[in-house]
Design a protein around this motif. Structure first.
Motif, PDB file in Angstrom:
ATOM      1  N   HIS A  39      -3.291  -6.784   0.337  1.00  0.00           N
ATOM      2  CA  HIS A  39      -2.331  -6.366  -0.577  1.00  0.00           C
ATOM      3  C   HIS A  39      -1.847  -5.104  -0.109  1.00  0.00           C
ATOM      4  N   LEU A  40      -2.184  -4.413   1.004  1.00  0.00           N
ATOM      5  CA  LEU A  40      -1.867  -3.137   1.186  1.00  0.00           C
ATOM      6  C   LEU A  40      -1.161  -3.012   2.648  1.00  0.00           C
ATOM      7  N   LEU A  41      -1.513  -3.640   3.668  1.00  0.00           N
ATOM      8  CA  LEU A  41      -0.991  -3.732   4.991  1.00  0.00           C
ATOM      9  C   LEU A  41      -0.116  -5.061   5.574  1.00  0.00           C
ATOM     10  N   GLU A  42      -0.505  -6.261   4.632  1.00  0.00           N
ATOM     11  CA  GLU A  42      -0.059  -7.481   5.418  1.00  0.00           C
ATOM     12  C   GLU A  42       0.895  -7.998   4.179  1.00  0.00           C
ATOM     13  N   LEU A  43       1.613  -6.925   3.433  1.00  0.00           N
ATOM     14  CA  LEU A  43       2.388  -7.558   2.319  1.00  0.00           C
ATOM     15  C   LEU A  43       3.673  -8.708   2.710  1.00  0.00           C
ATOM     16  N   VAL A  44       4.143  -8.660   3.718  1.00  0.00           N
ATOM     17  CA  VAL A  44       5.222  -9.290   4.193  1.00  0.00           C
ATOM     18  C   VAL A  44       4.612 -10.589   4.656  1.00  0.00           C
ATOM     19  N   ARG A  45       3.581 -10.619   5.281  1.00  0.00           N
ATOM     20  CA  ARG A  45       3.088 -11.983   5.834  1.00  0.00           C
ATOM     21  C   ARG A  45       2.508 -12.648   4.618  1.00  0.00           C
ATOM     22  N   ASN A  46       1.783 -11.981   3.779  1.00  0.00           N
ATOM     23  CA  ASN A  46       1.217 -12.554   2.712  1.00  0.00           C
ATOM     24  C   ASN A  46       1.998 -12.776   1.451  1.00  0.00           C
ATOM     25  N   LYS A  47       3.146 -12.112   1.494  1.00  0.00           N
ATOM     26  CA  LYS A  47       4.121 -12.238   0.156  1.00  0.00           C
ATOM     27  C   LYS A  47       3.215 -11.941  -0.939  1.00  0.00           C
ATOM     28  N   LYS A  48       2.710 -10.499  -0.724  1.00  0.00           N
ATOM     29  CA  LYS A  48       2.311  -9.873  -1.922  1.00  0.00           C
ATOM     30  C   LYS A  48       3.230  -8.713  -2.422  1.00  0.00           C
ATOM     31  N   TYR A 143     -15.972   9.437   6.846  1.00  0.00           N
ATOM     32  CA  TYR A 143     -15.055   9.604   7.569  1.00  0.00           C
ATOM     33  C   TYR A 143     -14.360   8.457   7.533  1.00  0.00           C
ATOM     34  N   SER A 144     -14.682   7.295   7.728  1.00  0.00           N
ATOM     35  CA  SER A 144     -14.206   5.933   7.646  1.00  0.00           C
ATOM     36  C   SER A 144     -13.444   5.634   6.263  1.00  0.00           C
ATOM     37  N   PHE A 145     -14.297   6.067   5.179  1.00  0.00           N
ATOM     38  CA  PHE A 145     -13.553   5.944   3.798  1.00  0.00           C
ATOM     39  C   PHE A 145     -12.221   6.825   3.904  1.00  0.00           C
ATOM     40  N   GLY A 146     -12.331   8.040   4.405  1.00  0.00           N
ATOM     41  CA  GLY A 146     -11.374   8.992   4.460  1.00  0.00           C
ATOM     42  C   GLY A 146      -9.992   8.303   5.000  1.00  0.00           C
ATOM     43  N   VAL A 147     -10.219   7.678   6.304  1.00  0.00           N
ATOM     44  CA  VAL A 147      -9.156   6.757   6.739  1.00  0.00           C
ATOM     45  C   VAL A 147      -8.595   5.705   5.701  1.00  0.00           C
ATOM     46  N   VAL A 148      -9.568   4.965   5.249  1.00  0.00           N
ATOM     47  CA  VAL A 148      -8.990   3.844   4.346  1.00  0.00           C
ATOM     48  C   VAL A 148      -8.204   4.416   3.050  1.00  0.00           C
ATOM     49  N   PHE A 149      -8.748   5.456   2.442  1.00  0.00           N
ATOM     50  CA  PHE A 149      -8.131   6.126   1.341  1.00  0.00           C
ATOM     51  C   PHE A 149      -7.000   6.358   1.884  1.00  0.00           C
ATOM     52  N   LEU A 150      -6.710   7.105   3.085  1.00  0.00           N
ATOM     53  CA  LEU A 150      -5.388   7.605   3.408  1.00  0.00           C
ATOM     54  C   LEU A 150      -4.578   6.603   3.604  1.00  0.00           C
ATOM     55  N   GLU A 151      -4.767   5.164   3.976  1.00  0.00           N
ATOM     56  CA  GLU A 151      -4.184   4.189   4.302  1.00  0.00           C
ATOM     57  C   GLU A 151      -3.485   3.682   2.916  1.00  0.00           C
ATOM     58  N   MET A 152      -4.466   3.907   1.602  1.00  0.00           N
ATOM     59  CA  MET A 152      -4.163   3.467   0.473  1.00  0.00           C
ATOM     60  C   MET A 152      -3.214   4.194  -0.149  1.00  0.00           C
ATOM     61  N   ALA A 188       3.151  10.036   0.192  1.00  0.00           N
ATOM     62  CA  ALA A 188       2.867   8.958  -0.746  1.00  0.00           C
ATOM     63  C   ALA A 188       3.627   7.625  -0.026  1.00  0.00           C
ATOM     64  N   ASP A 189       3.272   6.319  -0.356  1.00  0.00           N
ATOM     65  CA  ASP A 189       3.680   5.102   0.134  1.00  0.00           C
ATOM     66  C   ASP A 189       5.090   5.175  -0.532  1.00  0.00           C
ATOM     67  N   PRO A 190       6.139   4.721   0.185  1.00  0.00           N
ATOM     68  CA  PRO A 190       7.399   4.667  -0.190  1.00  0.00           C
ATOM     69  C   PRO A 190       7.549   3.405  -1.202  1.00  0.00           C
ATOM     70  N   LEU A 191       6.472   2.596  -1.043  1.00  0.00           N
ATOM     71  CA  LEU A 191       6.711   1.125  -1.900  1.00  0.00           C
ATOM     72  C   LEU A 191       6.081   1.500  -3.536  1.00  0.00           C
ATOM     73  N   LEU A 192       5.312   2.732  -3.645  1.00  0.00           N
ATOM     74  CA  LEU A 192       5.022   3.240  -4.830  1.00  0.00           C
ATOM     75  C   LEU A 192       6.408   3.534  -5.908  1.00  0.00           C
ATOM     76  N   GLU A 193       7.506   3.835  -5.037  1.00  0.00           N
ATOM     77  CA  GLU A 193       8.774   4.351  -5.666  1.00  0.00           C
ATOM     78  C   GLU A 193       8.518   5.393  -6.538  1.00  0.00           C
ATOM     79  N   GLY A 194       7.795   6.373  -6.319  1.00  0.00           N
ATOM     80  CA  GLY A 194       7.593   7.527  -6.980  1.00  0.00           C
ATOM     81  C   GLY A 194       6.633   7.429  -8.191  1.00  0.00           C
TER      82      GLY A 194
END
Length: 258
Positions: A39-48, A143-152, A188-194
């Protein structure tokens, strides 16, 4: 197996296993919405559809709670060691549960400060001190949590070779931006559209930055992270209430004009 001894609302339940010849299969509870990665990094492939801000913060808080249980309630403590978006599964209501404990390691006991082990895990998510020395602590998970949170927050992969050279490593790209509050909205993720609370974005990035400190000792504990994320949720509600109140006041002003 370790997972059979651990029970928490943010850890997957082990239903059973199958052993047939050299085949070994673990059976987990069914998680309707797959992984966070879907739902975060494979949106196109999974059509989410992109996750909204509130759902991202809900998933982050639940995942942090799972790590807090492993670090501070489980006895002896457990270091997860492979925290990443694909290992966070989501149920029908997007409640997160940590899965795949194949690399989990019992934490240091008897006054020891760390566990020495062969470096394992996924490139980009490993804490720098663990990658360099093989010395594993609960702060490695932080640290790993920080990485994933930044991805989110950003919607970017930790390593993305399709981006320009300077932006391929997420943490390297974000580090200078953490130092300039004026650039926080660029992260911020552009897909959030502000559609996110500005104060919430600032606080979320502050939590991520603390978790990503180079020195393990300066990173927060997962209980500190859980507390910060709970406060972030409260702030979000307060901001929404303020916005609603402002809208009501504006509406009343318009009526008075009429």
């Amino acid at each position: 197996m370790m997972l059979s001894l651990l029970h928490h609302q943010n850890l997957v339940n082990l239903v059973g296993y199958c052993a047939d010849g050299d085949q070994r299969i673990l059976v987990y509870e069914y998680m309707q919405n797959g992984s966070l990665e879907d739902h975060l990094l494979e949106l196109v492939r999974n059509k989410k559809k992109p996750l909204d801000w509130d759902t991202r913060m809900k998933v982050a808080a639940g995942a942090a709670s799972g790590l807090e249980y492993l670090h501070e309630t489980a006895d002896p403590p457990v270091i997860y060691r492979d925290f990443k978006a694909s290992n966070i599964l989501l149920d029908e209501e997007f409640n997160p549960k940590l899965s795949d404990f194949g690399l989990a390691k019992v934490g240091p006991t008897g006054g020891e400060t760390h566990v020495s082990t062969r470096v394992m895990g996924t490139y980009g998510y490993c804490a720098p001190e663990y990658a360099l020395t093989g010395q594993l602590t609960v702060k490695s998970d932080v640290y790993s949590f920080g990485v994933v949170f930044l991805e989110m927050i950003t919607g970017r992969r930790v390593i993305d070779t399709k981006k320009p050279t300077r932006e391929q490593n997420l943490v390297t790209w974000a580090s200078p931006l953490f130092k300039d509050k004026r650039k926080f909205t660029l992260m911020a993720d552009p897909l959030l559209e502000g559609k996110y609370p500005i104060k919430g974005l600032y606080q979320a990035l502050a939590v991520a930055a603390m978790c990503l400190q180079e020195e393990a000792e300066t990173r927060p504990t997962m209980s500190d992270v859980v507390t910060a994320l709970e406060y972030l949720g409260v702030t979000k509600v307060e901001e929404n209430n303020e916005t609603d109140n402002n809208k009501k006041e504006e509406g009343e002003d318009e009526r008075l004009k009429l």
